[in-house]
Each structure stands twice: as structure tokens, then as C-alpha cells.
Design a protein around this motif. Structure first.
Motif, PDB file in Angstrom:
ATOM      1  N   GLU A 166      -0.429 -12.216  13.150  1.00  0.00           N
ATOM      2  CA  GLU A 166       0.905 -12.518  12.634  1.00  0.00           C
ATOM      3  C   GLU A 166       0.836 -13.599  11.565  1.00  0.00           C
ATOM      4  O   GLU A 166       0.062 -14.547  11.674  1.00  0.00           O
ATOM      5  N   PRO A 167       1.646 -13.464  10.502  1.00  0.00           N
ATOM      6  CA  PRO A 167       1.632 -14.487   9.450  1.00  0.00           C
ATOM      7  C   PRO A 167       2.144 -15.826   9.960  1.00  0.00           C
ATOM      8  O   PRO A 167       2.992 -15.890  10.855  1.00  0.00           O
ATOM      9  N   LYS A 168       1.622 -16.889   9.373  1.00  0.00           N
ATOM     10  CA  LYS A 168       1.957 -18.238   9.815  1.00  0.00           C
ATOM     11  C   LYS A 168       3.387 -18.622   9.471  1.00  0.00           C
ATOM     12  O   LYS A 168       4.104 -19.210  10.280  1.00  0.00           O
ATOM     13  N   SER A 169       3.826 -18.254   8.279  1.00  0.00           N
ATOM     14  CA  SER A 169       5.142 -18.699   7.827  1.00  0.00           C
ATOM     15  C   SER A 169       6.020 -17.571   7.319  1.00  0.00           C
ATOM     16  O   SER A 169       7.239 -17.592   7.513  1.00  0.00           O
ATOM     17  N   GLU A 170       5.429 -16.577   6.667  1.00  0.00           N
ATOM     18  CA  GLU A 170       6.240 -15.499   6.101  1.00  0.00           C
ATOM     19  C   GLU A 170       6.848 -14.648   7.209  1.00  0.00           C
ATOM     20  O   GLU A 170       6.190 -14.339   8.203  1.00  0.00           O
ATOM     21  N   PRO A 171       8.103 -14.252   7.072  1.00  0.00           N
ATOM     22  CA  PRO A 171       8.700 -13.364   8.082  1.00  0.00           C
ATOM     23  C   PRO A 171       8.030 -12.001   8.038  1.00  0.00           C
ATOM     24  O   PRO A 171       7.627 -11.523   6.966  1.00  0.00           O
ATOM     25  N   PRO A 172       7.860 -11.349   9.181  1.00  0.00           N
ATOM     26  CA  PRO A 172       7.238 -10.016   9.177  1.00  0.00           C
ATOM     27  C   PRO A 172       8.101  -9.006   8.443  1.00  0.00           C
ATOM     28  O   PRO A 172       9.326  -9.156   8.350  1.00  0.00           O
ATOM     29  N   LEU A 173       7.459  -7.987   7.900  1.00  0.00           N
ATOM     30  CA  LEU A 173       8.171  -6.936   7.193  1.00  0.00           C
ATOM     31  C   LEU A 173       9.146  -6.260   8.150  1.00  0.00           C
ATOM     32  O   LEU A 173       8.790  -5.918   9.282  1.00  0.00           O
ATOM     33  N   ALA A 174      10.380  -6.086   7.705  1.00  0.00           N
ATOM     34  CA  ALA A 174      11.417  -5.543   8.582  1.00  0.00           C
ATOM     35  C   ALA A 174      11.072  -4.126   9.009  1.00  0.00           C
ATOM     36  O   ALA A 174      10.826  -3.250   8.178  1.00  0.00           O
ATOM     37  N   ALA A 175      11.025  -3.898  10.306  1.00  0.00           N
ATOM     38  CA  ALA A 175      10.786  -2.571  10.866  1.00  0.00           C
ATOM     39  C   ALA A 175      11.376  -2.540  12.266  1.00  0.00           C
ATOM     40  O   ALA A 175      11.354  -3.543  12.982  1.00  0.00           O
ATOM     41  N   ASP A 176      11.926  -1.402  12.630  1.00  0.00           N
ATOM     42  CA  ASP A 176      12.512  -1.261  13.956  1.00  0.00           C
ATOM     43  C   ASP A 176      11.452  -1.061  15.034  1.00  0.00           C
ATOM     44  O   ASP A 176      11.648  -1.444  16.191  1.00  0.00           O
ATOM     45  N   ARG A 177      10.348  -0.450  14.641  1.00  0.00           N
ATOM     46  CA  ARG A 177       9.254  -0.236  15.576  1.00  0.00           C
ATOM     47  C   ARG A 177       7.938  -0.468  14.846  1.00  0.00           C
ATOM     48  O   ARG A 177       7.849  -0.291  13.632  1.00  0.00           O
ATOM     49  N   ASP A 178       6.928  -0.846  15.613  1.00  0.00           N
ATOM     50  CA  ASP A 178       5.630  -1.211  15.037  1.00  0.00           C
ATOM     51  C   ASP A 178       4.540  -0.610  15.917  1.00  0.00           C
ATOM     52  O   ASP A 178       4.406  -0.978  17.082  1.00  0.00           O
TER      53      ASP A 178
END
Length: 572
Positions: A166-178
Motif C-alpha cells: 500500500e502507498p505511504k501517502s497517496e490514496p489508493p486508486l478508486a475501485a469497488d473491488r480489488d
């Protein structure tokens, strides 16, 4: 001070011991052992491990992928191993216990870490001895989709697993499922036996070779002269135009998240949802061509690094590569995740559906393809108009005449390309002119400039060479056993040039440092850790030698690595 060699190398010396151990250490243990000899139970659903401390155990399990009970090498009782979730910036401790009767290892593929944590026996550490626990400690310096695997033949027997950072500061790319989608290949044969079969006959698993029936069919379509012309170049060169993959579905069962198509993996996805699919190419000898019929795929990351989004119908993933894609579910129905092998001898599929009891329509496997003249002649074929290299045009960019090392003129090399092509817009054999929008390296662009803006201070040119009949693979005609290490000066900026003098595609992986792929005109294109080099192609990438120590640089086709396409890199 040199790292001690692993136990299997005690009666040999140097890198020769490493290669012999690569061939023998895990494979011999899988020959004829009864299932009751292994105490680790099979687990069908891998667990998720997270945090800063992780415990892994390597052992044997009994599996059945082909209708026959076989023995696999598992991590925490599952194939693939647990999904490990880490966080960028954390200092992590990963303890790996070896319950096997032979040395093993785990390599953290694509991670930037100290050399003694890289997990390559004979290069950076001595391996994990039977009954022992090795503790990996490192700071996580990146984010994205990665994976881990053995750096021995145990990779073929199931020792691999996914990793998400997981990235330290950047928000994760928006997705409903991963979802993580791990594509791999399985054989009931011992890996050493597969290797020995290839050494005896390089086409041992190739049942798609041209036949008299094929000639008659071509004569009916092209006329007698056309059929003869189609074969003339290959016959003259004594090369096989269908030699796309060393190992085929003649012995392989293809797996998606550890499941063959008969026991398909299913991910829940409903109409309107954005689904992130993290594809990991864990094939030991297989390139997969992937699509989800009915859905557009937006590629958003390559080898864990964000790229400018690009929409495609299909993409090819090589051993070692990872691609993250976003798909928006159009309807409440089942969609097939369809991955066919590059040689078109088989496929595996999974399902995205609103319910896990739904099945999807499976497309037919594409017809098998011959290599094009450009896959043998490179730019010379393109200049002569002997077949398109890209999707829309026949001319290709051509490098100056190649510089062949004296060591290429020997028994280890059966062909050389004098004018390699430099185009990155070629999807590759089997994907050309198929009517689908297919990802190429020309489509991949890392946002912004390279992390190191310096121009290269020097160049190193290496040729990927082979002798198909002898099943010998090497750099510049020199196998690992006979080679000297490549030396990088600390913090220098280099340009590595790879020229593929063979008719097979090679996924090249440099450990410990990023590879900044260049466009044909020398501009920064995309940052990767594994770069596929197509037949008769020249690629260049920049490297910053900012990682002290000894590192591996090799083809990620497991049996090519074992056969000698491997060099040690020393940064000191």
C-alpha cells in the motif's frame, strides 16, 4: 567477502555450483516421494498476512490439478502462498521456516532491498537449509503489485505468492473491488525431468510443428508456390517457425489463483462496479495473453509502477511481469477472465460474476501462429516488406548493425541478428493483426520524468543467445558457468542494451535496481523491473547503480535461467 555457497555446491566451485544446485536442489526431492511423507495439509483458500511481522513456512502438500495426485511445494500450506500486504515506508520482518529436506529460498520479486535480503542462493546468500528459519529484514521502499517466489526449481512446483504494498501517502486508486490474479503453469513431471527432456530434444513439448497436412492446407489456400515460399526461409535456416514456448500444454495445466479452469476461480462483481485486477505473471515458461471478453481493460500500473491509463482489449504478460487493470462491469452477468498461452496449446479462465455459482462463455483459443520473418531477420525483414511488425504498418525502426562478441561465434549460438528492430509497438507473435486492441510497450508511459534525469555515462551491450537443438541459453554465447560478473560503478547511470539473437521472447529481470525502458529515439518510456525482449529486437534501458553488492540478472523463463541465460552483477 563472498557469500558462502549453498550446501548443494560444496563439491563444486563458484557459479557452476549455483547452476547445478538450481537444477537439482528441489527437483530431486519430487521424484517418486509418497504423499504420506509430507505433513503440511493442503489449503484451498490462501490467507492474507499483513503488518510489519510475517511468518512463512515452506513444506509439501498433495495437489491434484490434472486428474493425478502430485506433490507441490507450498507456503503456509497453500499454492499460491498467502497474499502478503505491506505498507510503503515500514520496516518489516519476515521469518521463513524451511520444512523441506533440501535447501530453499524466497526472492522478493521487484523489491528494492539490501542484497543479502534478495534471496538468491549462491549470489546473495547461502539459501535456507532444511529445518532452519531465515529472517528477512528490510524497509519497504515502494508500493504496488509485486510477488515472491523461490529462486530454485521449486518455483515450478508451487513456491510463489502475491504481494501488495500500500502507498505511504497517496490514496489508493478508486475501485469497488480489488482482486489479485496470479497466472501460473503446473506439471506433474519433476522440474528436473522437464529440463532433461528439453536438453535431449528442444522440441520435446512442441506438438504444433508444421506437418504434411499443413502444407496441403496452405497449398489449397496459397497455391503450391505460395506454400513453398512460406517455408523456404525457415527450411534454409533449419529453424522452426512454431517454436514459441519451450514447454506447452502437452505437460502443463494452466492455473489462475491456483485453480485450473475445471475448478475456476470466481470474483464477485456487479453491474456498475469498478474492479481492479492485479495480474501477476507467475508462469515458469509461459507467456499469457489475457482479456475479459465484453469489457474494456484500462491499464493503470506496470510492474507495480503507475502508468498513464491506456484502454486495451488484451495484453500479454510474461513471467515476472505484473499489470494492474481497471474494468467497469457493464451488466449483471458472468464475464470470463481468459488467459491463453502464447503458443495457443491451452488456456485457463476465471470468472467475474454477481454470484459465485455462475459460469461465463469461454471464447475459443486463437489459432496457432507461425513466427513472422521479422522474428528471425529483424529490421531487414521490415525494410524488405516481408511482414508487418506492428498492427498497422510493415516498416520498423532498425538499429545500426549489431556488434557481435567473438564468443557468439561458437557452438552455444545457432543464429545472430545483424540488424535488430527497435520498435516497441509490436504486440508480438500471435497478437498481430487479430482485430483486438492489444497493449504494447509503446503504450506504457510512466507519468513524469525518470527518477534519475542524468544521461548514461556508459553503455553495456549484451546479446541474448541460444542454441535450440542443444537447449543452451546465454548472454553473448557465454553461459553463467563460464561467465565473469558485470561490474557497475556505485551510483553511475548506465544504458543497458539487449539484442535478442534468438527467435524466442525473453523476459529479462535485473535484481535490486529499476530498469527505465527507453523509446527507440532514446527518451524515457516506462519504469519496469522485468522487460520482455521479442525475437530479433533491440531494447535499451537505463539503470542507476545505487544498490551495493551482488545481484542476479537473468531470463525469467525458468529453464532458460537454469540453462545459462544468467549473469552476476556486482556494484562495488
Amino acid at each position: 567477502m563472498r557469500t558462502p555457497l549453498p550446501p548443494f555446491a560444496e563439491t563444486t566451485t563458484g557459479r557452476r555450483g549455483f547452476v547445478q544446485g538450481l537444477l537439482l536442489a528441489t527437483a530431486l526431492a519430487t521424484l517418486g516421494w509418497p504423499a504420506h511423507a509430507f505433513a503440511v495439509p493442503a489449503v484451498t483458500t490462501p490467507t492474507v498476512l499483513s503488518g510489519t511481522e510475517v511468518d512463512l513456512e515452506i513444506g509439501r502438500v498433495t495437489v491434484n490439478y490434472s486428474g493425478k495426485a502430485s506433490v507441490a511445494t507450498a507456503v503456509n500450506g497453500s499454492v499460491p502462498g498467502p497474499l502478503i500486504r505491506l505498507r510503503e515506508g515500514d520496516a518489516v520482518t519476515i521469518r521463513v521456516k524451511n520444512n523441506l529436506d533440501e535447501m530453499t529460498s524466497i526472492h522478493w520479486h521487484g523489491l528494492i532491498l539490501p542484497t543479502d535480503m534478495d534471496g538468491v542462493p549462491g549470489i546473495s546468500f547461502g539459501g535456507i537449509a532444511p529445518g532452519e528459519t531465515f529472517t528477512y529484514r528490510f524497509v519497504v521502499k515502494q508500493s504496488g503489485t509485486f510477488w515472491y517466489h523461490a529462486h530454485t526449481l521449486a518455483e515450478q512446483t508451487g513456491l510463489y505468492g502475491p504481494m501488495i504494498i500500500e502507498p505511504k501517502s497517496e490514496p489508493p486508486l478508486a475501485a469497488d473491488r480489488d482482486y489479485t490474479i496470479m497466472l501460473s503453469d503446473w506439471t506433474d513431471e519433476a522440474p528436473l525431468q522437464v529440463y532433461l527432456n528439453l536438453k535431449k530434444m528442444s522440441g520435446y513439448y512442441n506438438f504444433a510443428q508444421p506437418t504434411v497436412g499443413d502444407f496441403a492446407s496452405d497449398a489449397g489456400k496459397l497455391g503450391l508456390s505460395g506454400a513453398l515460399s512460406k517455408r523456404a526461409m525457415w527450411n534454409k535456416a533449419r529453424m522452426n517457425p512454431t517454436d514459441l514456448s519451450d514447454v506447452s500444454a502437452a505437460t502443463y495445466t494452466y492455473l489462475l489463483n491456483g485453480a485450473p479452469s475445471a475448478r475456476r476461480w470466481t470474483g464477485i462483481a456487479r453491474k456498475g462496479e469498478r474492479v481492479r485486477l492485479r495480474f501477476i505473471g507467475a508462469g515458469t515458461a509461459t507467456y499469457f495473453d489475457v482479456r475479459v471478453p465484453g469489457l474494456m481493460l484500462t491499464v493503470v500500473a506496470a510492474d507495480g509502477q503507475p502508468v498513464e491509463p491506456v484502454d486495451v482489449d488484451e495484453f500479454r504478460i510474461g513471467p515476472g511481469e505484473t499489470y494492474d487493470v481497471i474494468a467497469t462491469i457493464a451488466d449483471d452477468r458472468a464475464y470470463a477472465i481468459f488467459a491463453q498461452s502464447m503458443d495457443r496449446t491451452g488456456f485457463v479462465h476465471g470468472v467475474l460474476a454477481p454470484r459465485d455459482d455462475m459460469s461465463a462463455d469461454i471464447p475459443p483459443v486463437d489459432p496457432g501462429s507461425w513466427l513472422d520473418p521479422i522474428d528471425m531477420m529483424g529490421g531487414m525483414a521490415g525494410m524488405a516488406g516481408m511482414g508487418p511488425a506492428g498492427q498497422d504498418h510493415g516498416m520498423v525502426e532498425t538499429a545500426p548493425k549489431a556488434r557481435h562478441a567473438r564468443t557468439e561465434y561458437g557452438a552455444n549460438t545457432d543464429m545472430r541478428v545483424d540488424f535488430p528492430r527497435t520498435n516497441l509497438d509490436d504486440p508480438g507473435v500471435g497478437l498481430r493483426r487479430n482485430g483486438r486492441r492489444t497493449l504494447t510497450y509503446a503504450d506504457l508511459r510512466t507519468a513524469g520524468p525518470a527518477a534519475d534525469p542524468r544521461e548514461p555515462q556508459r553503455e553495456i551491450e549484451l546479446h541474448l543467445t541460444g542454441n535450440m537443438e542443444r537447449f543452451v541459453w546465454a548472454f553473448d554465447g557465454v553461459k553463467l558457468n563460464d561467465s565473469k560478473p558485470l561490474h557497475f560503478t556505485p551510483n553511475e547511470r548506465l544504458r543497458i542494451i539487449l539484442v535478442n539473437d534468438t527467435m524466442m521472447t525473453h523476459p529479462m529481470h535485473l535484481h535490486g535496481m529499476w530498469s527505465d525502458l527507453e523509446s527507440p529515439d532514446g527518451r524515457f518510456q516506462v519504469r519496469k523491473h522485468t522487460i520482455s525482449v521479442q525475437p530479433a529486437q533491440r531494447v535499451a534501458f537505463r539503470v542507476t547503480a545505487d544498490a551495493m553488492g551482488r545481484w542476479a540478472f537473468h531470463c525469467h523463463l525458468l529453464y532458460h535461467m537454469a540453462a545459462g541465460m544468467f549473469r552476476e552483477v556486482v556494484v562495488a
